[in-house]
Design an enzyme around this catalytic site. Structure first.
Site, PDB file in Angstrom:
ATOM      1  N   HIS A 220      17.546 -40.371  -1.505  1.00 36.35           N
ATOM      2  CA  HIS A 220      17.566 -41.504  -2.434  1.00 36.35           C
ATOM      3  C   HIS A 220      17.117 -41.070  -3.826  1.00 36.35           C
ATOM      4  O   HIS A 220      16.155 -40.307  -3.974  1.00 36.35           O
ATOM      5  CB  HIS A 220      16.639 -42.608  -1.917  1.00 36.35           C
ATOM      6  CG  HIS A 220      16.484 -43.762  -2.853  1.00 36.35           C
ATOM      7  ND1 HIS A 220      17.525 -44.612  -3.175  1.00 36.35           N
ATOM      8  CD2 HIS A 220      15.404 -44.200  -3.560  1.00 36.35           C
ATOM      9  CE1 HIS A 220      17.096 -45.531  -4.016  1.00 36.35           C
ATOM     10  NE2 HIS A 220      15.823 -45.293  -4.276  1.00 36.35           N
ATOM     11  N   SER A 221      17.823 -41.534  -4.837  1.00 34.76           N
ATOM     12  CA  SER A 221      17.442 -41.367  -6.235  1.00 34.76           C
ATOM     13  C   SER A 221      17.208 -39.887  -6.578  1.00 34.76           C
ATOM     14  O   SER A 221      18.103 -39.067  -6.471  1.00 34.76           O
ATOM     15  CB  SER A 221      16.197 -42.212  -6.525  1.00 34.76           C
ATOM     16  OG  SER A 221      15.943 -42.279  -7.907  1.00 34.76           O
ATOM     17  N   TYR A 222      15.970 -39.526  -6.966  1.00 29.93           N
ATOM     18  CA  TYR A 222      15.671 -38.144  -7.345  1.00 29.93           C
ATOM     19  C   TYR A 222      15.790 -37.202  -6.149  1.00 29.93           C
ATOM     20  O   TYR A 222      15.947 -35.988  -6.313  1.00 29.93           O
ATOM     21  CB  TYR A 222      14.263 -38.048  -7.928  1.00 29.93           C
ATOM     22  CG  TYR A 222      14.021 -36.805  -8.755  1.00 29.93           C
ATOM     23  CD1 TYR A 222      14.274 -36.800 -10.127  1.00 29.93           C
ATOM     24  CD2 TYR A 222      13.553 -35.631  -8.177  1.00 29.93           C
ATOM     25  CE1 TYR A 222      14.053 -35.669 -10.887  1.00 29.93           C
ATOM     26  CE2 TYR A 222      13.333 -34.493  -8.920  1.00 29.93           C
ATOM     27  CZ  TYR A 222      13.585 -34.518 -10.282  1.00 29.93           C
ATOM     28  OH  TYR A 222      13.378 -33.382 -11.032  1.00 29.93           O
TER      29      TYR A 222
ATOM     30  N   GLY B  30      18.301 -36.947  -4.319  1.00 34.67           N
ATOM     31  CA  GLY B  30      19.617 -36.324  -4.409  1.00 34.67           C
ATOM     32  C   GLY B  30      19.600 -35.088  -5.277  1.00 34.67           C
ATOM     33  O   GLY B  30      20.227 -34.069  -4.963  1.00 34.67           O
TER      34      GLY B  30
END
Length: 330
Positions: A206-208, A210
């Protein structure tokens, strides 16, 4: 060499004789012979007698078990929990059945690299005054010391009032080899995931997270490709250009990754991407923090398709292509 069952009939007699003649001169020889006999008994062979074949299903459904909505393992037909003693008096067979079913289980590793540090009290630095006050009158020095103490007292009171939970000045000490999210991901991979016996590894980033996964691929490309089956990104902030991901990484991501992004469109609606990496679909919500939760049904379906494709030796591209077609149909 193994011992037949007929030999075991004599064993209790021999033991009794050894006990009766405990004080005999040849006790040591008999004890040695007894130990030799016991060492030649193949217990595994004995346990296999009259044992059913160790032929077990390859899937959880084959065992007629499934996880319910509460995440509990239950029998498909009876709804009962898992029974270890499926066959009475066949402990070895039951254990092998349990191990075979356990191979269909899942292990979960949660990476939370947001606060990879501990807070400790900052050491106080004592600064000595360089001015020579030996010529100052004692009364003046006392007055200056009193003013200094009062000033420090007021400053400490102000700091405590401004942040009552933090009475002491603290500093952050980062955990070794885990000082950043990228370092943390690589450390967990090297010390846990790479060492695990699991052959099918799935990522939800999720988010960072990735961005951290793309960095992991850059640093451990061959290992990740060999062990990871599929990757689900949720509103990922990665950038294959800025992170300088190579062509082979971008191609692998196109075939094995999918990014569920925040969007007001219905779940799984195709979303145009400006980057040449994985497909982007709607997470069914425009709230960044809910993208993982909202897209879980599609993510697990995506993982199931990837796992089935790997088992049946189909090319990953077929699975990903059919997945995208279903998105468009929806």
């Amino acid at each position: 060499m193994s011992i037949s069952l007929s030999s075991l009939i004599l064993l209790p007699i021999w033991i009794n004789m050894a006990q009766i003649q405990q004080g005999g001169p040849d006790e040591k020889e008999k004890t040695t012979a007894l130990k030799d006999l016991l060492s030649r008994i193949d217990l595994d062979e004995l346990m296999k007698k009259d044992e059913p074949p160790l032929d077990f299903p390859d899937t959880l459904e084959g065992f007629e078990y499934a996880f319910n909505e509460k995440g509990q393992l239950r029998h498909i037909k009876t709804g009962e929990p898992f029974v270890f003693n499926y066959r009475e008096d066949l402990h070895r067979w039951n254990q092998k059945r349990y191990e075979a079913l356990g191979e269909e289980g899942y292990g979960v590793i949660v990476l939370n690299p947001n606060e990879n540090y501990i807070e400790v009290e900052k050491p106080k630095i004592h600064v000595q005054s360089s001015s020579d006050s030996s010529d100052e009158p004692a009364e003046k020095r006392e007055r200056k010391d009193k003013v200094s103490k009062e000033t420090k007292k007021r400053r400490d009171f102000y700091e405590k009032y401004r942040n009552p939970q933090r009475e002491k000045e603290m500093m952050q000490l980062y955990i070794r080899e885990n000082g950043s999210p990228e370092e943390h991901a690589i450390y967990v991979w090297d010390h846990f995931i790479a060492q695990a016996a699991a052959e099918n590894v799935f990522f939800v980033a999720h988010s960072y997270g990735g961005l951290a996964f793309v960095e992991l691929m850059i640093q451990r490309e061959a290992d990740v490709k060999n062990k990871v089956t599929a990757v689900a990104l949720t509103d990922s902030v990665h950038n294959v250009w800025h992170q300088e991901a190579g062509k082979t990484i971008r191609e692998w991501m196109r075939e094995n990754c999918c990014n569920w992004v925040s969007s007001s469109e219905p779940l799984d609606t195709s979303v145009e991407s400006m980057l040449p990496d994985c497909p982007r679909v709607s997470a069914g919500t425009d709230r960044h923090e809910l993208t993982s939760w909202k897209s879980f049904p599609s993510i697990f379906k995506f993982f199931t398709e990837a796992s089935e494709a790997k088992i049946s030796s189909l090319k990953p591209a077929v699975t990903r292509r059919s997945h995208r077609i279903k998105h468009e149909e929806l």
